[in-house]
Design an enzyme around this catalytic site. Sequence first.
Site, mmCIF file in Angstrom:
data_model
loop_
_atom_site.group_PDB
_atom_site.id
_atom_site.type_symbol
_atom_site.label_atom_id
_atom_site.label_comp_id
_atom_site.label_asym_id
_atom_site.label_seq_id
_atom_site.Cartn_x
_atom_site.Cartn_y
_atom_site.Cartn_z
ATOM 1 C CB ALA A 285 -0.916 0.001 1.224
ATOM 2 C CD GLU A 289 2.444 -1.599 -5.474
ATOM 3 O OE1 GLU A 289 2.577 -2.149 -4.383
ATOM 4 O OE2 GLU A 289 1.575 -0.718 -5.690
ATOM 5 C CG ASP A 331 25.945 28.611 -32.099
ATOM 6 O OD1 ASP A 331 26.702 29.586 -31.966
ATOM 7 O OD2 ASP A 331 25.945 27.882 -33.104
#
Length: 898
Positions: A285, A289, A331
Amino acid sequence: MQPAPISDWHALEAADVASRLNTSIADGLSLAEAGQRLSDCGPNEISAAASRSLIMLVLRQFTSALVLILLLAAGLSLLVGEVIDAAAILVIIAFNAILGVIQEWQAQNAIEGLHKMLAPVCEVVRGGKQQQISSAKLVPGDVVLLRAGDRVPADLRIAEASDLRADESALTGESIPVAKQVAPVAAGAALYERASLLSSGTLISAGHGRGVVVATGRSSELGRIAELTAQADPGATPLQRKITRLAAQLGVGAIAAAIFVGTMGWSSGWPLAQSLMAGISVAVAMVPEGLPAAITVTLALGARALARRKALLRLLQAAETLGATTTICTDKTGTLTRNDMVARHMWIPGADVIVETEDKLGPARFILDGQPVHALDQPGLQAMLHSAAACNNARLDSEADTTDFKGQPTETALLALARQAGLDVTAHRARCFEAAFTSERKRMSVVLASEPRLLHTKGASEMVLPLCSSILVDGRREALSEDHRRAVTAAAARLSQEGLRIIAVARRSLTDETSLSADDAERELEFLGLIGLYDPPRSETRAAIAATRTAGIKVIMITGDSAETARAIASQIGLPEAPAIEGTTMAGMSDRELSRLLVDGAVFARTSPEDKIRIVSLLQGAGEVVAMTGDGANDAPALNQADIGIAMGLRGTDAARDASDLVLADDNFATIVTAVEQGRRQRDNIRKFVRYLLASNLGELVAIIANLLIGGPLILLPIQILWMNLVTDGPTALALSTDAAGRDVMKRLPEPRETPLIDLNALTHMIAVALTIGAAAVAAFHWRLMMNPTAEAEARTLALTVIVIVQKVNVFSFRALSQPIWSLTPWSNKWLLAAVAGTLLVHLAAIYSPFLQTFLHTAALSGEDWLVIAIASVALLAMSELSKSILGTRRLAEVKAV
């Protein structure tokens, strides 16, 4: 005599270089000597950094705290005979490991792109004979022959050159091909100033020549950059650090809670198997998961969304890093600008003409004293443009449905200017004389066959003006006085300060006695005027820069161009006024001085790979999340060091792309800003579903522990907890990740680097929600047992369904973390509506399907049960919104206090 250090080869005469390397410029090395040197020096290769094996990549996926806890839970489930629970957990672990291995395997080629920049074969002279060999067999002292289109195979000291030019943008960032020469240059010259040297990996764009190899492999300039790339270490991404921290906290909490509950059950007289089952239930719990897979899938979906916007992610975690970016080091050429030279300014005696044009093929407006004019109506402009077009190697190609200019950028810009003014530039310009441009002469002169008595010259003003004895003023030729010279010099300086590339144009009427040689023809010229060229900003750049400012993101320009050019472009695109610092100046600054400049803002020009890494590292040391753009091999180390490296897809080298996390398919700065917006959207959505999942899991934990504390039986089984966490919560959490960006997503300041996924306000809200979920589940569970003490399965099913339904209702509250639920459009996230509907249908099947009843240990519910569930859902939604309102008021008060 000892060979000179590699940094000094450009400062030696070519003959001295050959002498020190015991070679002959004419005949090269003998075959025997070349073989011996290959044995001594090794091949001309850049060895790749050792990569991790597939097995090591797999093992790495099982080192996080979350995965270790899941493995422990699976083992304990097997120990007590819950095979189905264990199998479900192991499937989750395997799925997440597969996703992780795929991503890391794809990211393991950061150095390999540098190999592709080395030419596979080259032409050499050995033993007096010209031959083709593998570039890997080149050794110091070899003599290499080069022509236009060749890739330079090693670092070479030029021994012969004819109109030799090299594209060095991959190493220096210089956008224009550089003229090369035989004459040595100063020992302290920067890389971009070493006209007598060719660096490995650069490209011969014009002319031909020969050079002596002075460095190969990792001793070459490209090898040095590869070493820097391998050493660069950006560390974990902000998301990885936050997930690691959260996983550790959850791990400690899960283990502590499992031990506490198991011990409590054992001390209360429960059998060992039941105590272990209670502990496993708590651990399961506590751990969401589905979280690792949900984050991975969310990032993958975000990567697809970015790809549709021409931003290709190489690492999934880079999407969230984009959202956390606080500084973009960018750049100039091709990213902020169009990488396409066009004319901006013309000067003739007594007149300044502004050129307004979108591109070379489009029309142009010529503005004189604030009024549009026809350029060909001005005698001085007509003469200058005619000579600029005549003394030109570019051409206008019209093939099928396309029309474009071919040639060097400077020359195509001049030819396009003449065409836009109304001159015919399509006719063939056959020549009876040409004095080619070289780095020593810095000028070019031609005599056309159609005008055999007129010489046309163009070049650097400091090289052309001294050859002039007259000047064209208002269509009349006048003697070139000192006042005229000062006026030309002042105009050139002014245009140069505007960041323009200055081209001087002149001509001469030849007599029958004038010989067609450079020494005789290029004198007593008539000065015509100056043309200023530049690489214009992209049309969308200024708005993109403004968007970053609103979003609190600092933009720092780092370019290989001159300081004047960098400063001019910075002003045009809306960057704050700041000093332009060249790499040589930066080298003499302490870290403290440079850090102060980075805080105040600066533009950097003529930078080396070491300079770029230093800038990025200092910014990171100050807590900044740094995005770095680049296209050349010289950018690869900094791209690797930055929190997120962004390479150019159109003009970028393989080395830059392989060292990056994100590749721009259109080389456009505006695409970076779009990607940042998408990154912020993903970051917000990850935060939403992480908080949603953890609040749900905490609710399950509260229910289990509270029920045990009051002496009740196990309220939820491990398989039922897995069912909620994976089947009902997982899809809903994933659907949350598809939420559109909030209206204020680019109006908020970036978060500090270490801001957690769950701050104190979020934790307070989650606890309030969890307590409500747990209380509702326990109350429903015991109400059902009161109604029928033997109906434990029905009571457990009711508790399970209460949690599932209230979580589905609560997910809509979590869509707006700081706003009331009614501020959102209910139907704006159709994926979430589908996920909620789908999971509810699946859960109904779990309740009423005999097969799933057996699998999940559930039982059918009555109408009374569903009324209890409805009451619990309304109560939870009210609690969640009340909690957000209280916390929002407190946050507003804190902000006002600050």
